[in-house]
Design an enzyme around this catalytic site. Structure first.
Site, PDB file in Angstrom:
ATOM      1  N   SER A   1     106.082 -37.289 -39.919  1.00 38.83           N
ATOM      2  CA  SER A   1     105.812 -35.925 -39.469  1.00 38.83           C
ATOM      3  C   SER A   1     105.326 -35.049 -40.620  1.00 38.83           C
ATOM      4  CB  SER A   1     107.066 -35.298 -38.857  1.00 38.83           C
ATOM      5  OG  SER A   1     107.546 -36.112 -37.823  1.00 38.83           O
TER       6      SER A   1
HETATM    7  N1  SAM Z   1     110.966 -38.757 -38.417  1.00 35.70           N
HETATM    8  C1  SAM Z   1     109.888 -39.642 -38.739  1.00 35.70           C
HETATM    9  C2  SAM Z   1     109.489 -39.544 -40.173  1.00 35.70           C
HETATM   10  O1  SAM Z   1     109.941 -38.665 -40.882  1.00 35.70           O
HETATM   11  O2  SAM Z   1     108.685 -40.401 -40.610  1.00 35.70           O
HETATM   12  C3  SAM Z   1     108.699 -39.466 -37.872  1.00 35.70           C
HETATM   13  C4  SAM Z   1     108.939 -39.963 -36.534  1.00 35.70           C
HETATM   14  S1  SAM Z   1     107.533 -40.405 -35.611  1.00 35.70           S
HETATM   15  C5  SAM Z   1     106.799 -38.869 -35.298  1.00 35.70           C
HETATM   16  C6  SAM Z   1     108.347 -40.846 -34.088  1.00 35.70           C
HETATM   17  C7  SAM Z   1     109.058 -42.155 -34.124  1.00 35.70           C
HETATM   18  O3  SAM Z   1     109.792 -42.244 -32.919  1.00 35.70           O
HETATM   19  C8  SAM Z   1     108.165 -43.359 -34.169  1.00 35.70           C
HETATM   20  O4  SAM Z   1     108.468 -44.135 -35.277  1.00 35.70           O
HETATM   21  C9  SAM Z   1     108.469 -44.081 -32.853  1.00 35.70           C
HETATM   22  O5  SAM Z   1     108.411 -45.489 -32.993  1.00 35.70           O
HETATM   23  C10 SAM Z   1     109.870 -43.615 -32.578  1.00 35.70           C
HETATM   24  N2  SAM Z   1     110.327 -43.744 -31.200  1.00 35.70           N
HETATM   25  C11 SAM Z   1     109.660 -43.520 -30.057  1.00 35.70           C
HETATM   26  N3  SAM Z   1     110.467 -43.750 -29.005  1.00 35.70           N
HETATM   27  C12 SAM Z   1     111.679 -44.114 -29.502  1.00 35.70           C
HETATM   28  C13 SAM Z   1     112.920 -44.478 -28.929  1.00 35.70           C
HETATM   29  N4  SAM Z   1     113.118 -44.514 -27.616  1.00 35.70           N
HETATM   30  N5  SAM Z   1     113.922 -44.786 -29.752  1.00 35.70           N
HETATM   31  C14 SAM Z   1     113.774 -44.761 -31.096  1.00 35.70           C
HETATM   32  N6  SAM Z   1     112.637 -44.446 -31.691  1.00 35.70           N
HETATM   33  C15 SAM Z   1     111.592 -44.110 -30.907  1.00 35.70           C
END
Ligand code: SAM
Length: 670
Positions: free
Chosen positions: A66
């Site tokens: 993000s």
């Molecule tokens: N917080 C992260 C960082 O600082 O790098 C960025 C997160 S990214 C925008 C969103 C993440 O949510 C992705 O890695 C995606 O694989 C994960 N994601 C999506 N659905 C999910 C779920 N049901 N459970 C866990 N992770 C999930």
């Protein structure tokens, strides 16, 4: 690893100042967290140099880390105390978990991609963050084993707040998450648990996140999976579908464009992009489509990504039975970098065609106008306003000189004005620039009686000065702000042109794909950037028809740095995971591909999953092509029609000897 990161210390400090503090975040614990977590270590090494950009960035598995400010904003929204226990859903790179671990007592984080969870756990351990536990699983169900939590943050957008997460929140606990009816745009919401069954919900603003995929999120396999790149499962199959749906063309000049004009129908805005600022075929096909629209569909305005005063001189030339109205002392056009973008033979040929057509139909039809939409002409525009007022209202001209004097010391380097004003070392000239615009607007009708159409020109120049003043300051607040200001300015200019030329006016726009394709269908949208294409769609719906261009290889006119000389460079063959590769694999040298309502609906479905797309601007850096020029997009959401030309050549600049052959009053003359 950690030792190497010291080279980024000053960039990190700048990031905290310009992206976080400058946007009003003052919480010392949060600021300290951002100062102490090296963001570069959460990225693949080839992206380290971009670590402190004001944007999300791609990470492994086609996911994103993000934008720092978004992480800060969410951390603040969680109202964390030092003893709090936090659950994070969507570990991604692990960066946000590291920030949370600096602010709260204990962090639990869940990621659905096993490889991401593994990498994040390793990075967090290497940084010595012993208070984070990482888990691979479906976070839409929370992590009940360690519940309840004082705070829950979800870093992916869901259709609603999962019930499982609400159940795992302490009374008094806060949950922050992006929620949206569609997968592409969400509102950040905060839910506070007031009692066993009572929850309070607040909305904190629009955001754009990758989707939360899981039992209480979105289904895994719908076509729009946010930012996910999947290597196409059946490349031959999709390329074959493209081949079957494509309408081939063998020549640019003289090809029958009837079917395309049919598809454009009665749209009154046609936005024609380009995948580089220096490809001859893009300019030529764009001109051919535009001629068709002018001849058979009554289009009356051509508005391009060029400076307003320069295009105004061209406009006077193409309508030159009118009195030449001086705006700016110099009527020679397209002299600032990148000169080849408009001062080229392809544009010149179109300009001459337009002039001839206007002359032939004089008295029968209103002339077709040529206008510029961009905002890089601050000082020429100031000059144009002053010259206009000198003619029509010398008293107002004196006031204008006084007001614009605030900006004139910066003529050689307007960006330096922005820097000095933002740092407080020089006063901000906003009040003066805005006052000038309001005065002109207020007296517009008065002036119109005395000086006809040149009032449009003066008001536009004054608007440009006011917007450019803000633009140069906004550059120091981050790329998104300045990008958005520029595209908003171009859209507002289009709106005033439509108003000026009268109800129902039809206009063609020529700009780069990145301005005219719908930004909300691309990675730009995820970063919070909007563009002209998106604004046109939002306001005009299907009455705006968006055309994109693409190429695989050949040559392009570009510079290797901003301000550097033009070169004819080789364009590298396209990336294997790109839309360009797919089109190349269709094995038709040049074609139109209708995307809005293709004969076979599966074309949209197959193309919808985001892939890489290439954008070459005035600068081309083949050595770092992947990072510098590719971004993710969903092509059928971005454009209504795609024009493919496999092998392309650089535009031909109008050089001194060519220009010397032109009439002395010609705007392209030397
Ligand atoms: N917080 C992260 C960082 O600082 O790098 C960025 C997160 S990214 C925008 C969103 C993440 O949510 C992705 O890695 C995606 O694989 C994960 N994601 C999506 N659905 C999910 C779920 N049901 N459970 C866990 N992770 C999930």
């Amino acid at each position: 690893m950690v030792a190497q990161s010291t080279e980024f210390d000053s960039e990190r400090e700048d990031m905290v100042r310009a992206q976080i503090l400058a946007r009003g975040i003052r919480d010392e614990r949060v600021l300290h967290a951002f100062r102490s977590v090296p963001r570069e270590l959460f990225l693949p090494p080839e992206l380290w140099e971009f670590a402190y950009q004001d944007s999300p960035l791609p990470i492994e598995q086609g996911q994103t880390i993000s934008q720092p400010y978004i992480v800060a904003m969410m951390t603040i929204a969680l109202k964390l105390g030092p003893d709090d226990k936090v659950l994070e859903i969507g570990t991604g790179s692990g960066y946000a978990a590291a920030i949370l671990a600096k602010v709260a007592r204990q962090v639990y984080t869940v990621e659905r991609h096993q490889e991401l969870a593994r990498l994040a756990a390793r990075r967090l351990a290497e940084l010595g963050l012993g208070n984070v536990l990482t888990h691979h699983g479906d976070g839409s169900l929370g992590w009940s084993e360690h519940a309840p939590y004082d705070a829950i943050v979800v870093a992916a957008g869901g259709p609603d707040v999962p019930r499982a997460l609400l159940d795992q929140l302490n009374v008094g606990g806060r949950l922050v998450m992006p929620v949206g009816e569609g997968r592409e745009l969400q509102k950040m919401v905060r839910v506070t648990r007031r009692g066993n069954d009572s929850f309070e919900r607040e909305e904190l603003g629009d955001v754009r996140f990758v989707p939360l995929i899981g039992a209480q999120g979105w289904e895994a396999d719908e076509a729009w999976d946010g930012h996910t790149t999947r290597v196409p499962s059946r490349p031959a199959g999709v390329a074959r579908l493209v081949r079957e749906e494509a309408l081939a063309f063998e020549k640019i000049e003289g090809h029958d464009l009837g079917p395309l004009l049919e598809r454009i129908g009665d749209a009154h805005l046609v936005l024609i992009g380009e995948a580089s600022h220096g490809t001859s075929e893009f300019y030529r096909m764009r001109a051919e489509i535009t001629k068709g629209l002018i001849r058979s569909r009554g289009f009356l305005v051509v508005a391009v990504e060029a400076d307003w005063p320069d295009a105004a001189a061209v406009n006077r030339w193409v309508q030159s039975d009118r009195p030449i109205l001086a705006t700016g002392s110099d009527t020679r056009v397209f002299r600032r970098f990148p000169t080849w973008m408009w001062r080229n033979h392809e544009t010149l040929r179109f300009v001459e065609w337009l002039r001839e057509r206007n002359a032939e139909l004089r008295g029968e039809r209103p002339p077709v106008a040529f206008h510029g939409l961009d905002l890089y002409s601050l000082f020429t525009s100031i000059q144009a306003v002053l010259e206009f007022l000198d003619r029509v209202d010398p008293g107002a001209a004196r006031v204008a000189r006084h007001r614009y004097a605030c900006l004139t010391p910066w003529e050689t380097d307007p960006a330096a004005y922005g820097r000095a004003a933002v740092s407080g070392r020089y006063r901000v000239c906003e009040r003066e620039a805005v006052a000038m615009l309001s005065d002109l607007m207020a007296r517009r009708l008065d002036y119109a009686e005395r000086d006809g159409e040149s009032v449009l020109d003066a008001v536009q120049n004054a608007r440009l000065v006011a917007d450019a003043e803000r633009y140069y300051r906004s550059m120091y607040y981050g790329a998104n702000e300045s990008w958005n200001l520029r595209d908003q300015h171009m859209f507002d200019t289009l709106e005033s042109l439509l108003a000026f030329h009268g109800e129902g006016t039809k206009a063609v726009l020529w700009e780069h794909n990145s301005h005219l394709g719908d930004a909300s269908a691309t990675e730009m949208g995820l970063r919070g950037q909007l563009n002209v294409g998106q604004l046109c769609r939002e306001k005009y719906g299907d009455a705006a028809f968006l055309i994109g261009f693409g190429t695989d290889h050949g040559t392009v006119a570009a510079a290797d740095d901003w301000g550097a000389p033009m070169q004819v460079m080789n364009v590298r063959p396209s990336h294997p995971e790109s839309y360009e590769r797919l089109c190349r694999d269709a094995e038709i040298p040049a074609f139109f591909l209708h995307l809005r309502e293709p004969d076979r609906a599966e074309l949209r479905l197959e193309l919808e999953t985001p892939r890489l797309e290439r954008a070459i601007g005035v600068v081309y850096r083949p050595d770092t092509e992947l990072q510098s020029h590719y971004f993710h997009a969903s092509l059928p959401h971005q454009f209504d029609e795609y024009v493919w030309i496999d092998d392309t050549r650089a535009v031909r600049p109008v050089l001194g000897a060519d220009a010397a052959l032109l009439a002395r009053s010609h705007p392209f003359a030397p």
